[in-house]
Design an enzyme around this catalytic site. Structure first.
Site, PDB file in Angstrom:
ATOM      1  CB  SER A 132      -0.949  -0.053   1.200  1.00  0.00           C
ATOM      2  OG  SER A 132      -1.905   0.979   1.150  1.00  0.00           O
ATOM      3  NE  ARG A 193      -9.945   2.122   9.740  1.00  0.00           N
ATOM      4  CZ  ARG A 193      -8.757   1.699   9.325  1.00  0.00           C
ATOM      5  NH1 ARG A 193      -8.019   2.469   8.537  1.00  0.00           N
ATOM      6  NH2 ARG A 193      -8.280   0.528   9.701  1.00  0.00           N
ATOM      7  CG  ASP A 274      -6.191  -3.161  -4.483  1.00  0.00           C
ATOM      8  OD1 ASP A 274      -6.893  -2.178  -4.226  1.00  0.00           O
ATOM      9  OD2 ASP A 274      -5.002  -3.265  -4.128  1.00  0.00           O
ATOM     10  CG  HIS A 304      -5.743  -1.490  -0.772  1.00  0.00           C
ATOM     11  ND1 HIS A 304      -4.862  -1.391  -1.837  1.00  0.00           N
ATOM     12  CD2 HIS A 304      -5.163  -0.794   0.250  1.00  0.00           C
ATOM     13  CE1 HIS A 304      -3.822  -0.662  -1.489  1.00  0.00           C
ATOM     14  NE2 HIS A 304      -3.976  -0.295  -0.222  1.00  0.00           N
ATOM     15  CG  ASP A 305      -7.724  -4.023   4.328  1.00  0.00           C
ATOM     16  OD1 ASP A 305      -6.893  -3.126   4.084  1.00  0.00           O
ATOM     17  OD2 ASP A 305      -8.631  -3.888   5.176  1.00  0.00           O
TER      18      ASP A 305
END
Length: 335
Positions: A132, A193, A274, A304-305
């Site tokens: 990332s 968040r 992603d 993405h995680d």
């Protein structure tokens, strides 16, 4: 005469490096303070730098008091084997306590890494492993200091910020700015968040986890997927300051390197789901980089995680990339 091998004992230590007077960011803004770092491993092992997302920092490895953000990947016998290598991880600037918005780039972060290496008297690193934001910083470091890096492993990052990712992050930054203007910073951090989590994970994962279940009784009440996001946002309220998040989020969107200038041996890893770093961008980086070792495209539900959750894929990549490094902490003793 026989030879025996005496291994070195890995050790862990926190490091604080003062930023020298006169240090200026790419924006022209003077920048002062300290860079905090963690060094784990044998004193004379090859140096491997690790960098993660904007919410990650120098606490990459597990400690007796708290888990590291990549603790499963780091340690004695782990994919990043700290009985063989010296691991170095940094806090991203600006500092958590800094009460201002800073215009900082991934190239600036790479320059701060170089300051830490100079402080440690490390002229070059055996490998940089970045995921990332950390992958973006690794690419910037390889572009600026090609003579100081032998190998670069980039996971879930590319040579540019995708405009769709900039759009999502831009909304997050406006939420954070609104919270600062209204005196509700913690609420803004939690809400930003929540939005960020919808971009870190995938539609397929949300479908698998939250497609069943009743609707709420009244309009305006949260659905099951919203309960999950609210919980993730509430857990993040005190994790970072709004101004720091704005600074680092903006830094991601300023990220731009030339693939042709990445001369280190390069391994790239991308995940099919992603949204923030599409495989097309990683493929372009692979096609343009002059010294590509491998491009791994892996399926994942976790978007993405995936660099945090797809342990088998990531472990195999790390072990393969680091397998050729020597173990200089062992020495032969004639008896």
């Amino acid at each position: 005469m026989t030879n025996t091998i005496t291994p070195c004992t890995p050790r862990s230590r926190d490091i604080t490096v003062a930023i020298p007077d006169g240090f200026t960011l790419s924006s022209g803004q003077p920048f002062a303070g300290d860079v905090r770092a963690l060094l784990v491993g044998p004193d004379h092992g090859p140096v491997v730098v690790v960098g993660g997302g904007i919410s990650a920092g120098h606490a990459a490895a597990d400690t007796a008091s708290s888990p590291g953000w990549w603790g499963w990947a780091i340690g004695d016998g782990a994919p990043i084997d700290t009985s063989r290598v010296r691991l170095l991880a940094l806090d991203w600037a600006p500092e958590t306590t800094r009460d201002e918005i800073v215009t900082i780039t991934t190239a600036d972060q790479a320059r701060l890494l170089a300051l830490v290496l100079d402080h440690l008297r490390v002229t070059s690193i055996a490998a940089y492993i970045g995921a990332s934001y950390g992958g973006c910083v690794g690419l910037a470091f390889a572009e600026i200091h090609p003579e100081r890096i032998a190998q670069l492993v980039v996971i879930s990052a590319a040579h540019r910020a995708h405009p769709a990712a900039t759009a999502w992050r831009g909304v997050q930054r406006r939420l954070l700015a609104l919270g600062l203007e209204t005196g509700r910073e913690a609420d803004a951090v939690a809400l930003a968040r929540q939005l960020a989590m919808t971009t870190y994970r995938s539609a397929e994962e949300f479908d698998a986890r939250f497609s069943d279940g009743p609707s709420p009784a009244e309009a305006g009440s949260p659905y099951r997927v919203c309960d999950y996001l609210i919980a993730r946002g509430d857990a993040y309220r005190s994790h970072t300051a709004a101004r720091r998040w704005i600074s680092l989020s903006d830094s991601l969107d300023r990220h731009q390197v030339s693939p042709e200038r990445i001369l280190a041996r390069l391994t790239l890893v991308g995940f099919t789901s992603d949204q923030l770093v599409p495989l097309a961008d990683i493929r372009e980086l692979a096609n343009r980089a002059p010294n590509l070792d491998r491009l791994i495209e892996a399926p994942s539900l976790y978007g993405h995680d995936a660099f945090l959750t797809e342990r088998t894929v990531v472990s195999n990549v790390l072990r393969s990339a680091l397998s050729s490094l020597p173990a200089p902490c062992s020495q032969e003793i004639a008896a």
